[in-house]
Design a protein around this motif. Sequence first.
Motif: not given
Length: 206
Positions: A58-59, A61-62, A22, A20, A54-55, A18
């Motif tokens: 990620e949200s 961090v973004a 993390i 992504r 995980l979602d 991936s």
Amino acid sequence: MVTVQHEWFFIKQLYPFSNRLIILTWQKKRTPPDLSALRRGELEGVLLSQWERLDALESKVAKNSRNSSQQPSSDGLCKTNSLREPSGNKPGAPLAHKGDTLKRMAQPSRIDTHQLPEQCERCDCPLNQETVEIAERRQVIDTPVVAVDVVEHRVLALRCACGQRHRSAFPAAVTQAVQYGPKVRALGAYLTRGQLLPLARRASDQ
């Protein structure tokens, strides 16, 4: 109960390729649990919970100050990529480059000469001031002190022996008892039109 080590285990197994990013900080390494006793439905539940976690990460961090209500100071230092292509030259000016600096004025407005002591600092003998020479010159360029120039216009009156009274006249531009001159009016127009200075502040400064 799924521990932090479980999260990393499932993420690594499900997304080995991936893209992504993390970042996880480990305070203490934990041993992975034994999942051999779990059924298929239980394993699917664990995977779904890790997917939701995980979602959420990620949200988080973004998020930044542009797409959320976070403060701009929370964005940190962002390094921008320059669009300039490398030229291969060394940084700085070339060796044959002619520098550009302030030019010395040939006729300064004022000359301040800093005098030497009358006696030698070593032997206390008197110094012959007639053989003195200029060792170095330095110039300081500055603006003059702004001062108000007030010009008072006076007209004269005189009566002739025949009874005729004569009176001189003011210049055509002098129409009030006290008024601003053309330079002050030009400065006011420049501050309001050129520098967008408010009228109230311009009046207070004057």
